[in-house]
Scaffold this motif. Structure first.
Motif, PDB file in Angstrom:
ATOM      1  N   ASP A  48       0.833  -1.210   0.000  1.00  0.00           N
ATOM      2  CA  ASP A  48       0.000   0.000   0.000  1.00  0.00           C
ATOM      3  C   ASP A  48       0.865   1.256   0.000  1.00  0.00           C
ATOM      4  O   ASP A  48       0.585   2.230  -0.707  1.00  0.00           O
ATOM      5  CB  ASP A  48      -0.914   0.021   1.229  1.00  0.00           C
ATOM      6  N   GLU A  49       1.912   1.213   0.812  1.00  0.00           N
ATOM      7  CA  GLU A  49       2.789   2.383   0.958  1.00  0.00           C
ATOM      8  C   GLU A  49       3.542   2.666  -0.340  1.00  0.00           C
ATOM      9  O   GLU A  49       3.727   3.827  -0.732  1.00  0.00           O
ATOM     10  CB  GLU A  49       3.769   2.136   2.110  1.00  0.00           C
ATOM     11  N   GLU A 104       2.512   2.053  -3.371  1.00  0.00           N
ATOM     12  CA  GLU A 104       1.551   2.624  -4.322  1.00  0.00           C
ATOM     13  C   GLU A 104       1.153   4.050  -3.936  1.00  0.00           C
ATOM     14  O   GLU A 104       0.817   4.861  -4.803  1.00  0.00           O
ATOM     15  CB  GLU A 104       0.320   1.720  -4.405  1.00  0.00           C
ATOM     16  N   ARG A 105       1.212   4.358  -2.653  1.00  0.00           N
ATOM     17  CA  ARG A 105       0.827   5.688  -2.184  1.00  0.00           C
ATOM     18  C   ARG A 105       1.874   6.737  -2.560  1.00  0.00           C
ATOM     19  O   ARG A 105       1.546   7.901  -2.774  1.00  0.00           O
ATOM     20  CB  ARG A 105       0.638   5.655  -0.668  1.00  0.00           C
ATOM     21  N   HIS A 106       3.127   6.341  -2.682  1.00  0.00           N
ATOM     22  CA  HIS A 106       4.213   7.287  -2.945  1.00  0.00           C
ATOM     23  C   HIS A 106       4.733   7.093  -4.366  1.00  0.00           C
ATOM     24  O   HIS A 106       5.804   6.544  -4.592  1.00  0.00           O
ATOM     25  CB  HIS A 106       5.347   7.092  -1.935  1.00  0.00           C
ATOM     26  N   GLN A 107       3.972   7.577  -5.336  1.00  0.00           N
ATOM     27  CA  GLN A 107       4.337   7.359  -6.733  1.00  0.00           C
ATOM     28  C   GLN A 107       4.834   8.614  -7.441  1.00  0.00           C
ATOM     29  O   GLN A 107       5.261   8.551  -8.579  1.00  0.00           O
ATOM     30  CB  GLN A 107       3.148   6.767  -7.493  1.00  0.00           C
ATOM     31  N   GLN A 127      10.492   8.098   0.110  1.00  0.00           N
ATOM     32  CA  GLN A 127       9.463   7.302   0.796  1.00  0.00           C
ATOM     33  C   GLN A 127       9.185   6.000   0.055  1.00  0.00           C
ATOM     34  O   GLN A 127       8.948   4.954   0.669  1.00  0.00           O
ATOM     35  CB  GLN A 127       8.167   8.110   0.917  1.00  0.00           C
ATOM     36  N   ARG A 128       9.242   6.063  -1.290  1.00  0.00           N
ATOM     37  CA  ARG A 128       8.989   4.863  -2.082  1.00  0.00           C
ATOM     38  C   ARG A 128      10.114   3.833  -1.855  1.00  0.00           C
ATOM     39  O   ARG A 128       9.840   2.629  -1.738  1.00  0.00           O
ATOM     40  CB  ARG A 128       8.884   5.234  -3.563  1.00  0.00           C
TER      41      ARG A 128
END
Length: 310
Positions: free
Chosen positions: A213-214, A216-219, A226-227
């Motif tokens: 989830d994380e 995909e959240r930081h794209q 963060q990715r």
């Protein structure tokens, strides 16, 4: 943030303690009949300058506890980077005579001093305290010496720091090529996924999904740091779910390689085309489908090596 109401997980406790780099020493003494004995230790610490006191802790389950309790003296031998084999030797439970083939000599106080260490401290036992599953030995330093001028052997997150630094250097200099790294990832994490399908708890699979989830959240392009951390958590969570300490330590090294490559060699870019493949890994883990999980990992690695889609 750790839940303060929850019981302390021994495995996580040990893992987090590993975030504090420590030197490596061999603690030695002699038995009642004069035989040299010793063990590897990274719990050595200074206590006081006046008087000069140091300490180390020893597991109550150690076969050498009786020898150290009976002894009036012990020595601290600080290891250098080139003495990692000695660290492994004195840590092994399979070697009966740790001193066989090891160059050493009695110090002024009669304790065994190993040749070519960075430093040595011969101590008189000042105090001993019971503390949980360990005994703490405090020694008053009566003699000390210097030896090798090399760097210290340092233990960090379950591995010798010199290994981590060596790998980091190889990555930055481009001496670890992409096919070799991909092959290592397939072999290591393929095995870990198969173990996780047998051993992982629901909470551990949840942690892998949370890392997904994380990611995909930081794209965005500005969200690369963060990715990268989320990617590292994805793989480290798989390693945790495999419940194999040796493979988990190897995975920590591979995570270090991943970070260095994404930060300095092949910058991390958004790859929404691989979202379904990570989700497939998680789904197969929940279904305990080892073949499906490893196939999804293989496809994930192969897809990441293709050109970024338009």
């Amino acid at each position: 943030m750790t839940d303060i109401t929850a019981a302390i997980d021994p495995k996580l406790f040990r893992q987090l303690l590993g975030c504090f780099p420590t030197g490596v020493a061999v603690i030695t003494t002699t038995t009642a009949d004069g035989k040299p004995v010793g063990l590897t230790c990274n719990s050595f610490s200074s206590v006081s300058l006046e008087p000069p006191l140091v300490l180390f802790s020893l597991r109550k389950a150690s076969s050498l506890l009786g020898s150290f309790v009976a002894a009036e003296r012990f020595a601290i031998n600080i290891l250098s980077q080139s003495q990692d084999a000695l660290s492994g030797r004195f840590a092994s439970s399979k070697i009966a005579d740790k001193f066989e083939g090891v160059d050493w000599a009695p110090g002024p106080l009669g304790t065994p001093l190993i040749d070519d260490c960075l430093a040595s401290f011969e101590c008189r036992v000042h105090a001993r305290h019971e503390a949980g599953d360990h005994d703490i030995f405090i020694g008053e330093v009566r003699h000390m010496g210097t030896g090798s001028s090399e760097h210290a052997l340092v233990f960090y997150k379950g591995a010798y720091m010199m290994l981590a630094e060596s790998l980091r250097k190889q990555v930055l200099e481009g001496r670890l090529d992409t096919p070799a790294i991909d092959e290592a990832y397939r072999a290591l994490y393929g095995t870990l996924l198969r173990l996780a399908c047998e051993r992982a708890s629901g909470a551990e699979v949840d942690a892998i999904e949370a890392a997904t989830d994380e990611i995909e959240r930081h794209q965005g392009l500005l969200a690369a740091p963060q990715r990268i951390e989320a990617l590292a958590r994805f793989f480290s969570s798989i390693a945790q779910a495999g419940h194999n300490e040796a493979l988990r330590l190897m995975a920590q090294t591979m995570t270090a390689v991943l970070r260095e490559r994404l930060l300095h060699v092949t910058p991390s870019i958004p790859r929404p085309d691989v979202f379904p493949l990570r989700r497939e890994v998680v789904r197969c883990l929940r279904d305990r489908d080892a073949d499906g999980a490893t196939a999804a990992l293989d496809e994930l690695i192969a897809t990441l090596r293709r050109d970024t889609p338009e």
